[in-house]
Enzyme design. Structure first.
Site, PDB file in Angstrom:
ATOM      1  N   ASP A   1       0.882  -1.295   0.028  1.00 57.28           N
ATOM      2  CA  ASP A   1      -0.189   0.024  -0.047  1.00 57.28           C
ATOM      3  C   ASP A   1       0.870   1.298   0.008  1.00 57.28           C
ATOM      4  O   ASP A   1       2.222   1.125   0.366  1.00 57.28           O
ATOM      5  CB  ASP A   1      -0.834  -0.122   1.304  1.00 57.28           C
TER       6      ASP A   1
ATOM      7  N   ASP B   1     -10.789   1.857  -3.549  1.00 62.75           N
ATOM      8  CA  ASP B   1     -11.325   1.712  -2.064  1.00 62.75           C
ATOM      9  C   ASP B   1     -12.891   1.717  -2.142  1.00 62.75           C
ATOM     10  O   ASP B   1     -13.344   1.368  -1.102  1.00 62.75           O
ATOM     11  CB  ASP B   1     -10.788   2.598  -0.965  1.00 62.75           C
TER      12      ASP B   1
HETATM   13  C1  DGJ Z   1      -5.900   1.819   2.025  1.00 66.75           C
HETATM   14  C2  DGJ Z   1      -6.051   0.746   1.141  1.00 66.75           C
HETATM   15  O1  DGJ Z   1      -6.744   1.339   0.010  1.00 66.75           O
HETATM   16  C3  DGJ Z   1      -7.377  -0.170   1.904  1.00 66.75           C
HETATM   17  O2  DGJ Z   1      -7.440  -1.360   0.903  1.00 66.75           O
HETATM   18  C4  DGJ Z   1      -6.684  -0.606   3.158  1.00 66.75           C
HETATM   19  O3  DGJ Z   1      -5.492  -1.656   2.921  1.00 66.75           O
HETATM   20  C5  DGJ Z   1      -6.033   0.588   4.036  1.00 66.75           C
HETATM   21  N1  DGJ Z   1      -5.238   1.452   3.036  1.00 66.75           N
HETATM   22  C6  DGJ Z   1      -5.189   0.030   5.125  1.00 66.75           C
HETATM   23  O4  DGJ Z   1      -4.725   1.246   5.874  1.00 66.75           O
END
Ligand code: DGJ
Length: 774
Positions: free
Chosen positions: A525, A595
């Site tokens: 990430d 997301d």
């Molecule tokens: C952002 C990501 O896009 C999510 O899927 C998740 O992993 C969160 N970060 C976790 O902090």
């Protein structure tokens, strides 16, 4: 077959691809490369005529004065002389001279199996700058992959050459009118939205200045003349840049009426000093032309990425690197190796003054040239279920439910390390939290494996919370300017990965994590954009090159980890789809597009994503209803049918799913496993676009197998389309629906369409139809 042919008589090169061609040639006595052709096939015999017009054209200064529309433009535009088009190269030399004059000095062609690469050298006539333009073609494909490499070929002690703008490639479009530009824009939770604009005289600039690819714009485009192309008809030119840092694409209609698209790393706040022996390999910028509309362009992008991009590392042959120019010897760059932490700490003290070094690692390709990458497993991710509240018992309970569904990889997301109980602390401390995992990760991983699943883990290695042991030990490791605020986003700062000690720490930390635990999947990430991209210890020593050094080191860490841990799969995530591009796709197996897991919003996001990137790389989770973000309620089957159009995952809180829902989910996952080769490796036809109404449909074809998904959004009663016309079938063949056994002629499916089941034609109804050629 794909070839690159050089006509010695005329001094022109012709790249002959599957069904298209690209040409350029020498002009002005070898001091210019002139673009000649990009489009449909070109007989070799026609090249001479094009080249003669180019070579016999007016001298450059007269052309510029007359702005004659017939002028043939510079293949790669240097800034120097009477050139006023957007330049691809702007260099400054030791005596203050700014501007390039050059001459073509050498060419090399290398054929390795199905891949052919041409390199053409252009040497500055007065200064030690050598520019190599590379062109790569692939048997069976219409993709032309291009890049440029810049080298200081002087002797030790010679003054440096400073690059102020360096594009990967410059693409001239043929002389047509009314060009329409299509591109992807968006934001967090709304990535990959298609936008379009006519090109009028002047420039359109698409860019990221955020240090990463960005949610806001993606480095891909299509251009079609008169703006008349459709999904399945019309000529389309398209380009995609492989760069995961700040980038820039410029679409310019010149004063002479020519249209070109050029770009690469963003010149904003950037310069790159080349010292003697120094080299800068600019990112790859691929392009293609198709005559069959946007759908054909997407299918070509997808097939090529499956064969040559996904997880393959940077497979550029370094042909010219083998030739050591006179005057100096090149030492191979050092490899990143596992370094003990004490040694890392010792080196870090000295490192701030050292120039960043770009190390290189040869990654063994995950699969043979031109072959398909392995199918993506069905994945479960804990984020929407447990957020930061992760512990051994809770994750085991989720894993047991996930196994019931037929999940193949179980991924524990954020919250497992350091004091990471929320997003305000712990980032940077990559050791297991002892309260939540008193026995380490071992027992959880063992249980996941016992349940027949692989174990995956979330990391965000490029970031640090100020409230972390890492930041307390190394406050100088983040990008910053001494006298300026260290601006936080999501309570975090960006580690300065341009620093070799940070790159080494990152590799060592992740290498240890992967060596000590049976982790088979990493979700990588990256949750913020750069701000204050300073490196005070390098003030006055070209700190602006950090923008590119950061990305080079990121790629190197990825490459080194993949080489050391070939069994581990990687996913790129950046607050959703903030880092999706051909550069990162060479280092990972899949990406997280957004997301936003609301399935109806996802239909649109996925339609944008698949314009360029393949369904196999598109991770898509089924999550809870109502959705956490939109509060929209959607049937489980609808949520599955949307996620099954990519690489299927589940991200809901399974504790709250009823038995009936768990059973339905298990059945849909079993079905997905049957259709997975068609979805992940087939040809995608976007039959109906959500951009034109609340009904969308996609079809995948692989050999004799056909999969159709249709999704309905909110619409007035009676407005449902009763049929959807299919594509890409043999009109003379019969196709059998595997569910009902009903047979249809291909011609009827193409002309009149597939009847859609009555019961699914309600708002948020959906269907999956499988057909097989009888
Ligand atoms: C952002 C990501 O896009 C999510 O899927 C998740 O992993 C969160 N970060 C976790 O902090």
């Amino acid at each position: 077959m794909a070839e690159i042919w050089h006509d010695e008589a005329t001094g022109a090169w012709l790249a002959e691809m599957h069904s298209t061609a690209y040409a350029f040639g020498l002009a002005d006595g070898g001091t210019t490369l002139r673009h000649l052709h990009w489009g449909g096939p070109l007989p070799r015999a026609a090249l001479g005529g094009l080249q003669a017009t180019a070579a016999g054209a007016m001298p450059r200064h007269e052309r510029q004065l007359s702005q004659a529309p017939s002028e043939r433009p510079d293949e790669y535009v240097p800034w120097g002389g009477l050139r006023f088009d957007e330049p691809s190269l702007k260099a400054e030399f030791g005596d203050g001279t700014r501007g390039v004059e050059w001459r073509v000095t050498e060419q090399r062609v290398l054929k390795r199996g199905p891949v052919t690469t041409l390199e053409v050298d252009l040497a500055d006539t007065a200064y030690p700058l050598l520019v190599t333009l590379a062109y790569r073609v692939y048997d069976g494909f219409d993709v032309l992959d291009r890049w440029a490499t810049l080298r200081h070929v002087g002797r030790a002690g010679d003054p440096p050459v400073t690059i102020r703008q360096g594009h990967s490639a410059n693409w001239w479009l043929p002389p047509r009118a009314g060009w329409r530009l299509r591109y992807l824009h968006g934001g967090w939770g709304a990535e990959n939205q298609l936008a379009q604009t006519p090109l009028t005289p002047g420039k359109v600039v698409l860019e990221s200045r955020r240090g990463t690819t960005s949610h806001q714009l993606n480095p891909w485009f299509t251009l079609d003349p008169e703006g008349t192309a459709t999904e399945e008809h019309g000529e389309v030119w398209s380009g995609a840049l492989g760069w995961s840092g700040s980038w820039k694409l410029v679409f310019e209609t010149t004063a002479g009426g020519h249209v070109h698209a050029c770009g690469g790393v963003n010149d904003f706040d950037w310069s790159y000093r080349l010292d003697p022996g120094g080299e800068l390999a600019l990112p790859r910028f691929a392009g293609l032309y198709v005559a069959g509309g946007f759908g054909a362009a997407s299918r070509e992008w997808h097939a090529w990425q499956l064969a040559y991009v996904l997880g393959r590392g940077d497979d550029r042959d370094r042909l010219s690197a083998r030739r050591v120019p006179p005057g100096f010897s090149t030492t191979p760059p050092p490899r990143i190796t596992a370094t003990p932490p004490a040694e890392v700490a010792r080196r870090s003290a000295a490192a701030s003054a050292a120039p960043p070094r770009v190390t290189s690692v040869q990654v063994p390709p995950a699969h043979a040239a031109g072959s398909m990458p392995p199918l993506r497993p069905v994945l479960y991710n804990s984020w929407e279920a447990t957020s930061f509240n992760v512990n051994e018992a809770g994750q085991i309970r989720l894993a047991e439910l996930a196994a019931r569904l037929g999940i193949e990889t179980f991924v524990m997301d954020d919250g497992w390390f350091g004091e990471r109980h929320h997003d305000r602390a712990g980032l940077g401390d990559w050791t297991v939290n002892p309260q939540n995992f008193p026995r380490g990760l071992g027992p959880l991983i063992d249980r996941v494996n016992e349940l027949g699943m692989r174990f995956g883990l979330w990391v965000e290695p490029e970031m640090v919370n100020p409230d972390s042991d890492l930041y307390r030990a190394h406050p100088d490791w983040v990008f910053h300017f001494d006298a300026r605020t260290r601006t936080q986003q999501r309570n975090q700062l960006v580690l300065n990965l341009a620093r070799p000690d940070v790159a080494e720490w990152m590799f060592t930390t992740l290498d240890r994590l992967l060596s000590e635990n049976k982790i088979e999947f990493i979700k990588w990430d990256m949750n913020r954009s750069f701000s204050e991209p300073g490196w005070p210890a390098r003030a006055g020593d070209n700190p602006e090159r950090s923008w590119t050094d950061y990305v080079h080191n990121l790629y190197t860490v990825f490459d080194a980890l993949r080489a050391a841990h070939p069994g581990v799969d990687f996913e790129s995530c950046a607050s959703g789809g903030g880092r999706v591009d051909l550069g990162i796709l060479r280092r990972v197996d899949q990406v997280w597009p957004s997301d936003n897991t609301d399935a109806w919003d996802r239909v649109k996001i996925q339609e944008g994503f698949t314009q360029v990137y393949p369904p196999q790389a598109m991770m898509a989770w089924v999550t809870d209803s109502p959705n956490y973000l939109t509060k929209r309620e959607l049937p489980l089957s609808f949520r599955f049918h949307v996620a099954m159009a990519g690489a299927l995952g589940v991200g809901g809180d399974l504790h709250h799913w009823t038995d009936a829902e768990l059973t339905e989910a298990a059945e849909l996952i079993a079905t997905y496993k049957e259709i997975r080769p068609v979805v992940q490796r087939g040809r995608l036809y976007r039959l109906a676009s959500v951009l034109r109404g609340p009904f969308a449909a996609s079809q995948y074809v692989a050999g004799d197998d056909v999969v159709v998904f249709a999704w309905w959004g909110p619409q007035p009663s009676g407005a449902r389309p009763p049929r959807v016309r299919l594509a890409g079938l043999d009109p003379a063949a019969r196709y059998r629906e595997t569910g009902s056994g009903q047979e249809h002629w291909g011609a009827a499916l193409l002309a009149d369409g597939l009847p859609l089941p009555e019961e699914t034609k309600y708002t948020f109804g959906s269907t999956l139809v499988r057909l097989v050629r009888a």
